[in-house]
Design a protein around this motif. Structure first.
Motif, PDB file in Angstrom:
ATOM      1  N   GLY A 136      18.355 -23.753  37.858  1.00 19.59           N
ATOM      2  CA  GLY A 136      18.060 -23.656  39.284  1.00 19.59           C
ATOM      3  C   GLY A 136      19.296 -23.872  40.130  1.00 19.59           C
ATOM      4  N   ALA A 137      20.143 -24.810  39.708  1.00 24.42           N
ATOM      5  CA  ALA A 137      21.389 -25.048  40.434  1.00 24.42           C
ATOM      6  C   ALA A 137      22.291 -23.820  40.413  1.00 24.42           C
ATOM      7  N   LYS A 138      22.272 -23.093  39.274  1.00 19.26           N
ATOM      8  CA  LYS A 138      23.065 -21.863  39.199  1.00 19.26           C
ATOM      9  C   LYS A 138      22.523 -20.801  40.159  1.00 19.26           C
ATOM     10  N   LEU A 139      21.196 -20.719  40.310  1.00 19.37           N
ATOM     11  CA  LEU A 139      20.638 -19.831  41.329  1.00 19.37           C
ATOM     12  C   LEU A 139      21.092 -20.276  42.719  1.00 19.37           C
ATOM     13  N   GLY A 140      21.131 -21.596  42.920  1.00 22.87           N
ATOM     14  CA  GLY A 140      21.624 -22.120  44.181  1.00 22.87           C
ATOM     15  C   GLY A 140      23.074 -21.742  44.430  1.00 22.87           C
ATOM     16  N   LEU A 143      23.171 -18.203  45.634  1.00 21.43           N
ATOM     17  CA  LEU A 143      22.784 -18.100  47.037  1.00 21.43           C
ATOM     18  C   LEU A 143      23.879 -18.628  47.963  1.00 21.43           C
ATOM     19  N   ALA A 144      24.540 -19.700  47.555  1.00 21.17           N
ATOM     20  CA  ALA A 144      25.632 -20.239  48.366  1.00 21.17           C
ATOM     21  C   ALA A 144      26.763 -19.221  48.493  1.00 21.17           C
ATOM     22  N   ALA A 145      27.106 -18.567  47.378  1.00 19.63           N
ATOM     23  CA  ALA A 145      28.152 -17.544  47.412  1.00 19.63           C
ATOM     24  C   ALA A 145      27.710 -16.343  48.251  1.00 19.63           C
ATOM     25  N   LYS A 177      16.820 -26.268  44.902  1.00 20.79           N
ATOM     26  CA  LYS A 177      16.745 -26.901  46.220  1.00 20.79           C
ATOM     27  C   LYS A 177      17.694 -28.085  46.348  1.00 20.79           C
ATOM     28  N   ASN A 178      17.887 -28.834  45.281  1.00 21.07           N
ATOM     29  CA  ASN A 178      18.853 -29.932  45.317  1.00 21.07           C
ATOM     30  C   ASN A 178      20.268 -29.411  45.528  1.00 21.07           C
ATOM     31  N   HIS A 179      20.577 -28.267  44.905  1.00 24.53           N
ATOM     32  CA  HIS A 179      21.922 -27.699  45.083  1.00 24.53           C
ATOM     33  C   HIS A 179      22.131 -27.264  46.528  1.00 24.53           C
TER      34      HIS A 179
END
Length: 321
Positions: A136-140, A143-145, A177-179
């Motif tokens: 999930g953090a990698k998906l985050g 999205l950040a990029a 969501k945490n990311h």
């Protein structure tokens, strides 16, 4: 082949084989393998990897499919215990309810090696798999990029969730969501969530329904590749290809091909060889008294057009054609 700690585990197993498996080894070791749901392509790949490990080790393996039903999961485990298995390789279907299956094995003195899906309790030898929150953090990260690349003050997108209450879906949601929260993007990236049960057809139909009402989305992310591939079909039907960015999780061969073809932006690759094969190897070593670390973690990797070729060969080896 998996890297890092899992490679060390495999090498230790090979050394034991060369030494005649050591004192106290069973003449005909048996391993029970419980899968959460073989209808999922990734779980089917785990099965193929586990079967390859059983053949390499020349051990008898009993297999069972919980079909995402924890009552069935428990019955399956009790049945395999009744057949005299020496170890249970266990892919939990539920964070809480699957603890009952681990406890059932514990009561009969059967060691448990968890792999891929990790239950939240019970006494087990080791967990061979990946920290699902990291996917999930990698998906985050994707999205950040994307937020930085598009240059908009706020992005709005669809988030396709898996099965409500299922252990992997909960972990991936938490990680994403945490990311975003840690990166200071929680208020800048809006997620419109819908469950699609990890299913490609449902991923398509849910996305079609949402796009028919509102096409003003910048992205779609999904907690597995089946759902994102279904969403891709819907995006193409609405002539929104290239306007809506898409990313999933697993690294299915079709997803990797879609990345190469420019239809899909990214996927988060998890290693079925390391997890499925590693679960069987872990059991094999546990039955021989080898002390294993509590967690044998295999990292996730964010895959896009720049690095996709490196992951195609792994996927081709274990995914059922």
């Amino acid at each position: 082949m998996p890297k890092g700690t899992t490679l060390t585990l495999l090498a230790a197993g090979a050394a034991l084989l060369a030494a005649g498996a050591g004192a106290g080894a069973e003449e005909k070791p048996t391993i029970g393998i419980s899968y959460q749901n073989l209808a999922f392509p990734y779980v089917a790949a785990l099965q193929k990897a586990a079967q390859n490990a059983c053949k390499a080790l020349q051990v008898e393996c009993y297999e069972a499919d919980a079909q995402n039903d924890t009552d069935k999961e428990l019955r399956n485990v009790e049945s395999m215990i009744g057949k005299g298995i020496g170890c249970l390789a266990f892919e939990a279907a539920s964070l809480e309810a699957s603890v009952a299956s681990i406890n059932a094995a514990d009561k009969k003195g059967v060691p448990v090696v968890q792999f891929n899906g990790k239950a939240g309790g019970g006494d087990y030898v080791t967990f061979v798999g990946s920290a699902q929150t990291d996917s999930g953090a990698k998906l985050g990260q994707f999205l950040a990029a994307l937020h930085g690349r598009l240059g908009k003050p706020k992005l709005r997108g669809i988030y396709l969730r898996g099965v409500a209450g299922q252990v992997t879906d909960i972990a991936r949601n938490d990680g994403l969501k945490n990311h975003l929260q840690t990166a200071g993007l929680a208020g800048k990236i809006e997620l419109v969530e819908q469950y699609a049960d990890y299913d490609r057809g449902k991923g398509q139909s849910v996305t079609e329904s949402m796009l028919s009402r509102d096409k003003n989305y910048d992205f779609i992310v999904a907690n597995n590749d089946d759902m994102i591939l279904g969403a891709l079909q819907a995006v193409q039907q609405f002539n929104l290809a290239g306007k809506i960015h898409l990313a999933g999780v697993d690294g299915l061969p079709e997803a990797l091909a879609a990345i190469k073809g420019g239809q899909l932006d990214a996927t988060v690759f998890q290693d079925p060889e390391g997890q499925g094969g590693g679960g069987v190897w872990g059991c094999y070593l546990a039955m021989r008294g080898v002390k294993l670390p509590k967690d044998i973690l295999i990292p996730f990797t964010l895959v896009d057009g720049k690095n996709v070729d490196a992951f195609v060969a792994i996927a081709d080896r274990v995914y059922v054609k």
